[in-house]
Design an enzyme around this catalytic site. Structure first.
Site, PDB file in Angstrom:
ATOM      1  CE  LYS A 170      -4.411   1.083   0.249  1.00  0.00           C
ATOM      2  NZ  LYS A 170      -5.596   0.284  -0.126  1.00  0.00           N
ATOM      3  CG  ASP A 187      -7.374   3.220  -0.797  1.00  0.00           C
ATOM      4  OD1 ASP A 187      -7.854   2.085  -0.718  1.00  0.00           O
ATOM      5  OD2 ASP A 187      -7.449   4.036   0.151  1.00  0.00           O
TER       6      ASP A 187
HETATM    7  P1  NDP Z   1     -12.981   7.725  -2.955  1.00  0.00           P
HETATM    8  O1  NDP Z   1     -11.900   8.706  -2.746  1.00  0.00           O
HETATM    9  O2  NDP Z   1     -13.526   7.495  -4.302  1.00  0.00           O
HETATM   10  O3  NDP Z   1     -14.208   8.053  -1.997  1.00  0.00           O
HETATM   11  C1  NDP Z   1     -14.047   8.145  -0.621  1.00  0.00           C
HETATM   12  C2  NDP Z   1     -15.371   8.530   0.017  1.00  0.00           C
HETATM   13  O4  NDP Z   1     -15.263   8.386   1.423  1.00  0.00           O
HETATM   14  C3  NDP Z   1     -15.763   9.974  -0.241  1.00  0.00           C
HETATM   15  O5  NDP Z   1     -17.151  10.078  -0.231  1.00  0.00           O
HETATM   16  C4  NDP Z   1     -15.128  10.682   0.954  1.00  0.00           C
HETATM   17  O6  NDP Z   1     -15.733  11.908   1.286  1.00  0.00           O
HETATM   18  C5  NDP Z   1     -15.365   9.678   2.052  1.00  0.00           C
HETATM   19  N1  NDP Z   1     -14.319   9.809   3.063  1.00  0.00           N
HETATM   20  C6  NDP Z   1     -12.992   9.683   2.884  1.00  0.00           C
HETATM   21  N2  NDP Z   1     -12.335   9.915   4.026  1.00  0.00           N
HETATM   22  C7  NDP Z   1     -13.269  10.190   4.920  1.00  0.00           C
HETATM   23  C8  NDP Z   1     -13.217  10.519   6.293  1.00  0.00           C
HETATM   24  N3  NDP Z   1     -12.059  10.609   6.951  1.00  0.00           N
HETATM   25  N4  NDP Z   1     -14.396  10.726   6.939  1.00  0.00           N
HETATM   26  C9  NDP Z   1     -15.579  10.635   6.274  1.00  0.00           C
HETATM   27  N5  NDP Z   1     -15.689  10.351   4.970  1.00  0.00           N
HETATM   28  C10 NDP Z   1     -14.554  10.123   4.321  1.00  0.00           C
HETATM   29  O7  NDP Z   1     -12.398   6.355  -2.335  1.00  0.00           O
HETATM   30  P2  NDP Z   1     -12.900   4.859  -2.579  1.00  0.00           P
HETATM   31  O8  NDP Z   1     -14.364   4.817  -2.803  1.00  0.00           O
HETATM   32  O9  NDP Z   1     -11.990   4.245  -3.565  1.00  0.00           O
HETATM   33  O10 NDP Z   1     -12.541   4.192  -1.175  1.00  0.00           O
HETATM   34  C11 NDP Z   1     -13.477   4.097  -0.104  1.00  0.00           C
HETATM   35  C12 NDP Z   1     -13.036   3.013   0.868  1.00  0.00           C
HETATM   36  O11 NDP Z   1     -12.982   1.760   0.183  1.00  0.00           O
HETATM   37  C13 NDP Z   1     -11.641   3.193   1.478  1.00  0.00           C
HETATM   38  O12 NDP Z   1     -11.653   2.673   2.793  1.00  0.00           O
HETATM   39  C14 NDP Z   1     -10.756   2.320   0.608  1.00  0.00           C
HETATM   40  O13 NDP Z   1      -9.589   1.911   1.291  1.00  0.00           O
HETATM   41  C15 NDP Z   1     -11.710   1.166   0.363  1.00  0.00           C
HETATM   42  N6  NDP Z   1     -11.406   0.327  -0.795  1.00  0.00           N
HETATM   43  C16 NDP Z   1     -11.283   0.860  -2.048  1.00  0.00           C
HETATM   44  C17 NDP Z   1     -11.047   0.050  -3.138  1.00  0.00           C
HETATM   45  C18 NDP Z   1     -10.988   0.580  -4.516  1.00  0.00           C
HETATM   46  O14 NDP Z   1     -10.864  -0.230  -5.433  1.00  0.00           O
HETATM   47  N7  NDP Z   1     -11.087   1.871  -4.743  1.00  0.00           N
HETATM   48  C19 NDP Z   1     -10.850  -1.399  -2.962  1.00  0.00           C
HETATM   49  C20 NDP Z   1     -11.074  -1.879  -1.622  1.00  0.00           C
HETATM   50  C21 NDP Z   1     -11.326  -1.026  -0.598  1.00  0.00           C
HETATM   51  P3  NDP Z   1     -14.988  13.296   0.940  1.00  0.00           P
HETATM   52  O15 NDP Z   1     -15.173  13.481  -0.536  1.00  0.00           O
HETATM   53  O16 NDP Z   1     -15.672  14.319   1.758  1.00  0.00           O
HETATM   54  O17 NDP Z   1     -13.543  13.128   1.316  1.00  0.00           O
HETATM   55  O1  2IT Z   2      -7.908  -1.633  -0.642  1.00  0.00           O
HETATM   56  C1  2IT Z   2      -7.839  -2.152  -1.776  1.00  0.00           C
HETATM   57  O2  2IT Z   2      -7.966  -3.366  -1.949  1.00  0.00           O
HETATM   58  C2  2IT Z   2      -7.654  -1.253  -2.921  1.00  0.00           C
HETATM   59  N1  2IT Z   2      -7.599  -0.047  -2.753  1.00  0.00           N
HETATM   60  C3  2IT Z   2      -7.495  -1.826  -4.302  1.00  0.00           C
HETATM   61  C4  2IT Z   2      -6.078  -2.293  -4.537  1.00  0.00           C
HETATM   62  C5  2IT Z   2      -5.754  -2.753  -5.930  1.00  0.00           C
HETATM   63  O3  2IT Z   2      -4.576  -3.057  -6.137  1.00  0.00           O
HETATM   64  O4  2IT Z   2      -6.634  -2.823  -6.789  1.00  0.00           O
END
Ligand code: NDP
Ligand code: 2IT
Length: 446
Positions: A126, A166
């Site tokens: 990461k 992420d």
């Molecule tokens: P994005 O940046 O696309 O979206 C994040 C969302 O979460 C936004 O709505 C953001 O709001 C909100 N957010 C972020 N930080 C905070 C905080 N501290 N408090 C409240 N709201 C918050 O990210 P993703 O959708 O990609 O990721 C979301 C989650 O999913 C994370 O935990 C990530 O690690 C996990 N994840 C992502 C994967 C991926 O493929 N993208 C895979 C597996 C897990 P705001 O705009 O106000 O910051």
């Molecule tokens: O938390 C996660 O699994 C991710 N942000 C996706 C990682 C990846 O390599 O697709």
């Protein structure tokens, strides 16, 4: 607490002071694994748990860039190369002002188990930076990404370490990062996943995490003869994961009633349908605005500074960030009849909240199992890049569904208790551990 866990955690805390999220992630895994390791002494003798909690390599670097006013800005960049026993390091990059070493180590640690669960050959890593993309112009984001990659490029590679998105890293950022890597290395390789479809990306990768968490919920519900049809679902976040969880839940007959960002949440009792989801996508991905605008546009209630867990629902899908459901909120969810939690985000429930869910014996799918569809589809993108042949939407989606079913089966295999209750926390931790641990033993003391 089990004294063996206590002793192990004392060592972890002494070696990694101040890294609270890392301690939290390690402790949850240690609680599942220490009893299992006692029954399987080969893991104990090889000190696998001690080794798996120590990153193979940690890279920290300066990221200087010029903002639009010509002023020098300095951020800190990180890449944690946690474990490469079963494949190249693989995991996302997070851009958020809260990013620090402890947060990225927790994410890299969880990634090792998650990637193992996918059945694909990927190690865990990461990275990211404390850079805040909010309020930055496209040019500023580009200059930051170019500077970040100007150091990172020497540490990564299609067979070494393959970053992805992420929080704060989506298609735009992956594009800038890929462009700079290609320029520095003079190589067009699958060094990043989440690429655009015209330049080596995979269909369904943008959808995969949210779709996967929905498929995982469906699998959990089916163990009790249930389904998503007609259910009320609360989703937090409004980014990549939340958007596509909302899409798939609705497609499968559920009604999503909430959406949020770090400022607050909206409650739409009629449900977020396809047209409203389009509005959210445009708002968040193009205009980069706040979720409050949804309330103004559709005349629904907005709760400033609150999280969605106060709304009555059947199923909760946290899709924003870590520790976004606390003990009190978990109790309220259970009291209001929520009987299934499928985690799209990483470690969204505090340890106290997890205990509430397990004691209530609801269907609780932890992030490292429930959200593994994203990285699994990244693995499928790597495969297509190696073959230099793209798969169709249907092919990728079918593979994703099969992978989520297999992850669920692994959790059932390792997590089913004598009472018949499936503890998905133990199931995911032990199920993810075995393959990595066996590979580490086979490869000697490295
Ligand atoms: P994005 O940046 O696309 O979206 C994040 C969302 O979460 C936004 O709505 C953001 O709001 C909100 N957010 C972020 N930080 C905070 C905080 N501290 N408090 C409240 N709201 C918050 O990210 P993703 O959708 O990609 O990721 C979301 C989650 O999913 C994370 O935990 C990530 O690690 C996990 N994840 C992502 C994967 C991926 O493929 N993208 C895979 C597996 C897990 P705001 O705009 O106000 O910051
Ligand atoms: O938390 C996660 O699994 C991710 N942000 C996706 C990682 C990846 O390599 O697709």
């Amino acid at each position: 607490m089990d004294p063996r866990v206590q002793q192990f955690m004392a060592m972890i805390k002494a070696r990694n002071p101040g890294e609270n999220e890392f301690h939290q992630a390690v402790q949850e895994v240690a609680e599942s694994l220490i009893p299992f390791i006692e029954e399987n002494p080969k893991y104990k003798h090889a000190k696998i748990l001690e080794r798996i909690a120590e990153p193979e390599r940690t890279i920290i670097f300066r990221v200087p860039w010029l903002d639009d006013k010509g002023e020098v800005q300095i951020n800190r960049g990180f890449r944690i190369e946690m474990n490469s026993a079963i494949g190249p390091y693989k995991g996302g990059l997070r851009l958020h002002p809260t990013v620090n070493l402890g947060i990225l180590k927790f994410l890299a640690f969880e990634q090792v188990f998650k990637n193992s669960l996918t059945t694909l050959p990927m190690g865990g890593g990461k990275g990211g930076s404390d850079f805040d993309p909010k309020g930055k112009s496209d040019n500023e984001v580009m200059r930051f990404c170019q500077s970040f990659m100007s150091e990172l490029f020497r540490h990564i590679g299609a067979d070494t370490d393959v970053p992805a998105g992420d929080i704060g890293v989506g298609g735009r950022e992956i594009g800038f990062l890929f462009g700079q890597y290609k320029r520095l290395k003079n190589e067009f390789t699958g060094v990043l996943t989440g690429k655009g479809i015209e330049w080596g990306g995979s269909l369904i990768r943008p959808e995969a995490t949210g779709y996967g968490a929905t498929y995982f919920a469906q699998e959990m519900l089916s163990t009790r003869g249930g389904s998503l049809k007609g259910k009320i679902i609360s989703i937090s976040g409004s980014g990549n994961v939340a958007q596509f969880a909302t899409e798939k839940v609705s497609e499968l007959g559920g009604k999503v009633v909430t959406s949020s960002d770090s400022n607050g949440f909206i409650y739409d009792p009629k449900g977020i349908d396809a047209e409203k989801l389009n509005f959210i996508m445009e708002l968040k991905n193009v205009r980069r605005g706040r979720i409050k605008e949804y309330a103004e546009k559709y005349g629904v209630e907005y709760f400033e500074g609150k999280r969605p867990w106060i709304i009555k629902c059947d199923i909760a899908m946290p899709c924003a960030t870590q520790n976004e459901i606390n003990e009190e909120e978990a109790k309220l969810l259970v009291k209001n009849g929520c009987n299934c939690v499928s985690e799209g985000s990483n470690m969204p429930s505090t340890p106290e909240a997890v205990e509430v869910f397990l004691n209530a014996q609801i269907l609780y799918g932890p992030g490292k199992a429930a959200n593994a569809g994203g990285v699994a589809t990244s693995g499928l993108e790597m495969t297509q890049n190696s073959m230099r042949l793209p798969w169709s939407r249907e092919e990728v989606d079918e593979k994703l569904q099969t992978i989520m079913k297999n992850i669920h089966k692994t959790c059932v295999k390792y997590g089913t208790k004598d009472s018949g209750f499936i503890n998905y926390v133990d199931g995911a931790n032990i199920g993810g551990f075995v393959k990595v641990a066996n590979a580490m033993i086979a490869q000697g003391v490295v």
